[in-house]
Motif scaffolding. Structure first.
Motif, PDB file in Angstrom:
ATOM      1  N   HIS A   1       0.481  -1.286   0.038  1.00  0.00           N
ATOM      2  CA  HIS A   1       0.465  -0.431   0.606  1.00  0.00           C
ATOM      3  C   HIS A   1       0.825   1.202   0.309  1.00  0.00           C
ATOM      4  CE1 HIS A   1      -3.626   2.096   0.727  1.00  0.00           C
ATOM      5  NE2 HIS A   1      -2.699   2.753   1.806  1.00  0.00           N
ATOM      6  N   ARG A   2       1.553   1.324   0.764  1.00  0.00           N
ATOM      7  CA  ARG A   2       3.061   2.230   0.678  1.00  0.00           C
ATOM      8  C   ARG A   2       3.721   2.866  -0.617  1.00  0.00           C
ATOM      9  NH1 ARG A   2       4.114   0.945   7.094  1.00  0.00           N
ATOM     10  NH2 ARG A   2       2.286   1.947   7.457  1.00  0.00           N
ATOM     11  N   LEU A   3       4.189   1.584  -1.353  1.00  0.00           N
ATOM     12  CA  LEU A   3       4.632   1.275  -2.538  1.00  0.00           C
ATOM     13  C   LEU A   3       3.765   2.323  -3.818  1.00  0.00           C
ATOM     14  CD1 LEU A   3       6.577  -2.121  -2.480  1.00  0.00           C
ATOM     15  CD2 LEU A   3       7.663   0.438  -2.455  1.00  0.00           C
ATOM     16  N   GLY A   4       2.562   2.536  -2.866  1.00  0.00           N
ATOM     17  CA  GLY A   4       1.508   2.358  -4.185  1.00  0.00           C
ATOM     18  C   GLY A   4       1.319   3.672  -4.279  1.00  0.00           C
ATOM     19  N   LYS A   5       1.244   4.086  -2.894  1.00  0.00           N
ATOM     20  CA  LYS A   5       0.704   5.780  -2.785  1.00  0.00           C
ATOM     21  C   LYS A   5       2.759   6.384  -3.054  1.00  0.00           C
ATOM     22  CE  LYS A   5      -0.611   6.857   0.836  1.00  0.00           C
ATOM     23  NZ  LYS A   5      -1.476   6.964   2.881  1.00  0.00           N
ATOM     24  N   LEU A   6       3.625   6.017  -2.702  1.00  0.00           N
ATOM     25  CA  LEU A   6       5.016   6.744  -3.186  1.00  0.00           C
ATOM     26  C   LEU A   6       4.852   7.002  -5.090  1.00  0.00           C
ATOM     27  CD1 LEU A   6       7.732   8.070  -2.634  1.00  0.00           C
ATOM     28  CD2 LEU A   6       8.441   5.663  -3.093  1.00  0.00           C
ATOM     29  N   PHE A   7       3.799   6.058  -5.571  1.00  0.00           N
ATOM     30  CA  PHE A   7       4.552   5.951  -7.133  1.00  0.00           C
ATOM     31  C   PHE A   7       3.309   7.033  -6.873  1.00  0.00           C
ATOM     32  CE2 PHE A   7       2.810   4.622 -11.201  1.00  0.00           C
ATOM     33  CZ  PHE A   7       4.160   4.843 -11.929  1.00  0.00           C
ATOM     34  N   ARG A   8       2.429   7.407  -7.166  1.00  0.00           N
ATOM     35  CA  ARG A   8       1.417   8.173  -7.185  1.00  0.00           C
ATOM     36  C   ARG A   8       1.987   9.710  -6.984  1.00  0.00           C
ATOM     37  NH1 ARG A   8      -1.842   3.945  -4.829  1.00  0.00           N
ATOM     38  NH2 ARG A   8      -2.590   5.234  -2.857  1.00  0.00           N
ATOM     39  N   CYS A   9       2.265   9.383  -5.939  1.00  0.00           N
ATOM     40  CA  CYS A   9       3.007  11.178  -5.514  1.00  0.00           C
ATOM     41  C   CYS A   9       3.767  11.911  -6.725  1.00  0.00           C
ATOM     42  CB  CYS A   9       2.868  11.347  -3.733  1.00  0.00           C
ATOM     43  SG  CYS A   9       4.491  10.457  -3.182  1.00  0.00           S
ATOM     44  N   LEU A  10       4.244  10.412  -7.210  1.00  0.00           N
ATOM     45  CA  LEU A  10       5.763  11.271  -7.722  1.00  0.00           C
ATOM     46  C   LEU A  10       5.616  12.443  -8.908  1.00  0.00           C
ATOM     47  CD1 LEU A  10       8.160   8.037  -7.940  1.00  0.00           C
ATOM     48  CD2 LEU A  10       8.308   9.715  -6.834  1.00  0.00           C
ATOM     49  N   PRO A  11       6.179  12.888  -9.127  1.00  0.00           N
ATOM     50  CA  PRO A  11       6.095  13.953 -10.709  1.00  0.00           C
ATOM     51  C   PRO A  11       5.585  12.955 -11.782  1.00  0.00           C
ATOM     52  CG  PRO A  11       7.689  14.677  -8.863  1.00  0.00           C
ATOM     53  CD  PRO A  11       7.275  13.519  -8.786  1.00  0.00           C
ATOM     54  N   ASP A  12       4.828  12.893 -13.071  1.00  0.00           N
ATOM     55  CA  ASP A  12       5.305  12.230 -13.764  1.00  0.00           C
ATOM     56  C   ASP A  12       6.168  13.068 -14.840  1.00  0.00           C
ATOM     57  OD1 ASP A  12       2.623  12.324 -13.540  1.00  0.00           O
ATOM     58  OD2 ASP A  12       1.969  13.678 -14.726  1.00  0.00           O
ATOM     59  N   SER A  13       6.618  11.572 -15.113  1.00  0.00           N
ATOM     60  CA  SER A  13       7.979  11.021 -15.904  1.00  0.00           C
ATOM     61  C   SER A  13       8.989  11.330 -15.031  1.00  0.00           C
ATOM     62  CB  SER A  13       8.754  12.766 -17.297  1.00  0.00           C
ATOM     63  OG  SER A  13       7.390  12.324 -18.181  1.00  0.00           O
ATOM     64  N   THR A  14       8.814  10.540 -13.876  1.00  0.00           N
ATOM     65  CA  THR A  14       9.923  10.183 -12.883  1.00  0.00           C
ATOM     66  C   THR A  14      10.203   8.749 -13.260  1.00  0.00           C
ATOM     67  OG1 THR A  14       9.128  11.582 -11.211  1.00  0.00           O
ATOM     68  CG2 THR A  14      10.511  10.351 -10.863  1.00  0.00           C
ATOM     69  N   LEU A  15      11.648   8.823 -13.454  1.00  0.00           N
ATOM     70  CA  LEU A  15      12.170   7.040 -13.073  1.00  0.00           C
ATOM     71  C   LEU A  15      12.099   6.427 -11.946  1.00  0.00           C
ATOM     72  CD1 LEU A  15      13.325   4.491 -14.778  1.00  0.00           C
ATOM     73  CD2 LEU A  15      15.082   5.770 -13.955  1.00  0.00           C
ATOM     74  N   SER A  16      11.448   5.306 -11.770  1.00  0.00           N
ATOM     75  CA  SER A  16      10.835   4.750 -10.393  1.00  0.00           C
ATOM     76  C   SER A  16      11.925   3.617 -10.415  1.00  0.00           C
ATOM     77  CB  SER A  16       9.377   4.941 -10.167  1.00  0.00           C
ATOM     78  OG  SER A  16       9.104   4.415  -9.167  1.00  0.00           O
ATOM     79  N   VAL A  17      12.492   3.597  -9.318  1.00  0.00           N
ATOM     80  CA  VAL A  17      12.858   2.154  -9.503  1.00  0.00           C
ATOM     81  C   VAL A  17      12.362   1.146  -8.033  1.00  0.00           C
ATOM     82  CG1 VAL A  17      15.152   0.561  -9.834  1.00  0.00           C
ATOM     83  CG2 VAL A  17      14.817   2.869 -10.981  1.00  0.00           C
ATOM     84  N   VAL A  18      12.673   0.083  -7.762  1.00  0.00           N
ATOM     85  CA  VAL A  18      11.749  -0.610  -6.433  1.00  0.00           C
ATOM     86  C   VAL A  18      13.041  -1.639  -6.620  1.00  0.00           C
ATOM     87  CG1 VAL A  18      10.466  -1.176  -5.448  1.00  0.00           C
ATOM     88  CG2 VAL A  18       9.724  -0.145  -6.539  1.00  0.00           C
ATOM     89  N   VAL A  19      13.512  -2.172  -6.034  1.00  0.00           N
ATOM     90  CA  VAL A  19      15.143  -2.743  -5.178  1.00  0.00           C
ATOM     91  C   VAL A  19      14.761  -3.880  -4.597  1.00  0.00           C
ATOM     92  CG1 VAL A  19      17.060  -3.616  -4.992  1.00  0.00           C
ATOM     93  CG2 VAL A  19      16.555  -1.679  -6.789  1.00  0.00           C
TER      94      VAL A  19
END
Length: 815
Positions: A769-787
């Protein structure tokens, strides 16, 4: 005029919203030939992995290579990563990395259904090779290759500490050289994009035109403009306008009577009261005529958020400079005019002690800000005000109001963190204490995932490069009664059991070889264990891939083997109860949507069916498993029967083996010919290291997912052509399920794990749930990497997993 924060959004919505939306797409040619397309949609950045690298595990070096190129690009001569493709890197708005401590690849697939947001938000997924060091530290301290000199600077100048301007949004737009005013006037395309009134566009038909010259020069005069508005029944309308000349002298300062009844004078922002407007008779048309008379043909209008003023004036002027776009920030944010005047001009405007704004004062401030920028040049402006205005600088500045530290000089090393800071990018780390020598202003330590997420979301601007560490899962394992290595061992055992089926009873004397020969037609078999302790002869069959077990249950259950009707079923225990839900989720995985699993039948398999089974597999069961409608079956039958130039249904390959690239290439050619009838085949995916000399199974990757549905609907025809098919379940980066687990089920500690399963599931659900909230709050065109970093222990290495995605454009409000 800079819009007031409390009502600026409403005013923008009311000012010809529909027509202004159209201006993004259309314009009128000067010769009046009509409407033509003026702006093509800009391609968005995206990331993809080359096919040859999908099944190769990703290393820390591969990860840092990608992150360095994503953050720095080719400005400093960095080459593109060799193992993946990051398109349109210059349009990235930022890079965000999340390290989820304690999680391995096996943990993800064990809790696959629970990780709903993680598997849905990321279209790229690769295995990750675990490292013994702190992953966040490894990212920040990795060395960047030797940097090129900055454009337009000598080698001596390029080593100057003011390198921080190189990657700043101001220099990315305007460069570093001092230029004339024409370099900063908005083009017609930029004016359309920023919603300025443009001649000939729908919605601006009634606007007055100043009749400006076709072109301006660097010696053209500048005029400052600012307006105040009130709210009427028709929206926002003009109440006061001020125009100042290049020397700052006021040329026009008039109050204007709105045409429609006033609902709100907005006195706290405009300074206009009912008493002030009561004697006023000046109309909007009169003010427009005065401005047109005062402006010479080559005049350049200057203002702050000038599009709002021109819309309120209903005035079109082709040559403008907007100071909110000169002093740029990341992600399209703007400085307030009051802030710029205070820091750049050392002048206090829009004082709280005075009611409302003075438009003449604001017009002069905007004019002087533009003159200062043009005269000084972008590089000098940044060097003088980088720290106090943008908060990134030659010295480490506090990025958060609640952090306090002594600024220190940036080191001149090639460490990734230092290079990012010297290039003007804001860098942040949030998580548990890590061995990363960043300034305290950029490194925040928290004890829980909730605090990390909350601290990141409350930042006023998203850092250009950020690393977040989520440690809830690792903390849960450390607090549990069983050892972490034991936990991962049992998780792998659970995954291995997903690929196991029990079959029987077989005739007396039926050997392991006979069982392997029977079940290998469903896929590669890893291990067979004959169960002789039972009253009748049974076998435990473990497949390498989940598809094999699924096909075995659906096609071999109920077959007659020498008079024995065998039953094929899954292991019957608690962990397998939700297997159907997991399989359905795997079928819907974006990584599997275009893939079809195929098993070729050998010539000897026909004989085996004829003599031992007594009948062919139940194709109806296959259709039901694939979720297809009966009407789809046989729809392509006439076409599929004509393969290799013949018309019979048995005219396909009978080799039952998929060759890797050999001289003839017949097997792959036949696969493309057979399955190409369902749609364009993008690729034939063979096992990297098939058991034996040749592989019996493969994946067909289609251009579209519709082709997969059509192929599944023709499963009966494909069986006649000696192909058994089902939906793909194994993600492409996996060669097999739980390859490192060899221990039998029911090992020591099973009861402990059973007791903590409910707690583990709850921790995983909150984490996702927190990973989803974090992804939603990132600005558009942001490279998101989860390791998921994996685990290194004395006995085994548990691989991790890396998720990558460039967040697509959305209407959701971000930082």
């Amino acid at each position: 005029m800079e819009p007031a924060s409390c009502y600026g959004m409403k005013r923008k919505e009311s000012m010809s919203t529909t027509s202004q939306e159209n201006t993004k797409k259309l314009k009128t040619e000067p010769n009046g030939s009509g409407l033509v397309e003026c702006e093509r949609p800009q391609p968005s950045p995206r990331i993809s992995v080359q096919f040859g690298c999908v099944q190769e595990p990703m290393t820390l070096m591969d990860l840092t290579e990608l992150l360095q190129f994503a953050a720095l690009g080719r400005v400093f001569g960095l080459e593109k990563p060799s193992w993946c493709r990051l398109s349109h890197q210059r349009r990235l708005k930022g890079v965000n990395v999340v390290v989820v401590d304690g999680l391995t690849q096996s943990d993800f697939y064990k809790h696959y259904v629970t990780f709903r947001h993680l598997r849905a938000n990321y279209s790229t997924r690769l295995s990750f090779t675990p490292v013994s060091t702190n992953l966040a530290s490894g990212i920040f301290t990795c060395e960047v290759p030797e940097l090129d000199t900055l454009p337009g600077k000598s080698s001596q100048e390029s080593s100057h500490p003011y390198q921080a301007v190189a990657w700043h949004p101001v220099t990315r737009k305007f460069g570093t050289k001092t230029r004339g005013l024409t370099a900063y006037t908005l083009t017609e395309e930029e004016m359309i994009k920023k919603r300025f009134p443009v001649k000939g566009l729908p919605g601006f038909e009634g606007f007055a035109c100043t009749g400006g010259a076709e072109r301006v020069t660097d010696s053209s005069p500048l005029y400052g403009l600012d307006c105040e508005m009130c709210l009427t029944v028709k929206g926002y309308e003009l109440t006061r306008v001020s125009l100042v000349g290049s020397d700052g002298r006021c040329l026009l300062d008039d109050l204007v009577k709105p045409q429609n009844p006033i609902l709100n004078y907005l006195t706290s922002f405009s300074g206009i009261t009912a008493a002030m407007l009561r004697p006023i008779t000046t109309t909007l048309r009169e003010v427009q005529a005065k401005i047109i008379e005062l402006l010479p043909p080559d005049a350049v209008l200057v203002g702050h958020s000038l599009e709002n003023d021109l819309v309120a004036l209903k005035l079109i002027h082709p040559h403008v400079i907007d100071t909110s776009l000169l002093y740029r920030k990341e992600f399209g944010q703007k400085f307030r005019l009051k802030v710029l005047a205070d820091i750049i001009l050392q002048r206090q405007i829009q004082s709280d002690e005075r009611i409302g704004h003075d438009p003449t004062e604001d017009a002069v401030a905007a004019l002087e800000l533009a003159q200062y920028f043009i005269k000084t040049g972008p590089q000098q402006v940044l060097e003088r005000h980088l720290e106090e205005l943008w908060g990134i600088c030659l010295t480490v500045a506090n990025e958060d109001a609640d952090s306090a530290s002594t600024p220190t000089q940036l080191p001149h090393s090639n460490r990734f963190a230092d290079v990012l800071r010297r290039c003007g990018q804001s860098v942040a780390y949030l998580g548990k204490r890590a061995d990363v020598s960043l300034a305290l202003a950029n490194q925040q330590w928290h004890s829980s995932d909730r605090e990390v997420l909350w601290s990141f979301k409350r930042k006023t601007t998203c850092p250009s490069f950020s690393v977040l560490q989520f440690s809830s899962f690792s903390d849960h394992l450390n607090s549990s009664s069983f050892h972490q290595e034991q936990h991962h061992h049992m998780v792998c055992t659970r995954l291995r059991e997903m690929c196991i089926v029990f079959a029987g009873s077989f005739p007396a004397g039926y050997s392991e070889r006979d069982v392997r020969r029977l079940f290998r037609r469903c896929g590669a078999v890893r291990r067979i264990r004959m169960l002789n302790a039972t009253l009748r002869l049974h076998a435990e069959i473990e497949f390498k891939l989940l598809e094999g077990a699924e096909l075995a249950v659906q096609t071999l259950n109920g077959l007659n083997v020498h008079g024995h009707c065998i039953k094929v079923q899954r292991p019957c225990h608690e962990s397998m109860l939700d297997l159907t839900v997991t399989i359905e989720a795997l079928q819907d995985d974006p990584l599997n949507s275009h893939l079809l699993y195929v098993v070729a039948q050998r010539p000897g398999d026909d004989h085996t069916f004829a003599t031992t089974n007594g009948h062919t597999p139940d194709i109806t069961a296959i259709k039901a498993t694939n979720g297809l409608q009966p009407g789809l079956v046989g729809s392509s039958m006439p076409e599929l029967c004509a393969v290799n130039g013949t018309t019979g249904a048995k005219t396909t390959t009978t080799s039952g083996q998929f060759h890797h690239t050999d001289s003839s290439g017949t097997s792959e050619d036949e696969l493309r010919e057979v399955f190409g009838r369902f749609g364009a085949v993008k690729r034939i995916i063979l096992p990297a290291k098939p058991s034996g000399r040749r592989a019996r199974h493969a994946y067909i990757k289609f251009e579209t997912s519709e082709s997969v549905h059509v192929a599944l609907g023709s499963s009966q025809v494909l069986w006649k052509q000696k192909y058994l098919v089902c939906r793909s379940l194994t993600p492409p980066h996996l060669r097999s399920w739980a390859p490192h687990s060899t221990a039998p089920s029911g090992c020591e500690g099973e009861s402990v794990m059973h007791d903590s399963q409910e707690t583990t599931e709850r921790v995983v659900r909150k984490l996702d749930h927190r990973l989803g909230k974090l992804f939603r709050c990132l600005p558009d065109s942001t490279l998101s990497v989860v390791v998921l970093p994996g685990q290194i222990s004395s006995n085994t290495h548990q691989p991790g997993l890396c998720f990558m995605e460039v967040k697509p454009a959305s209407s959701m409000k971000t930082f």
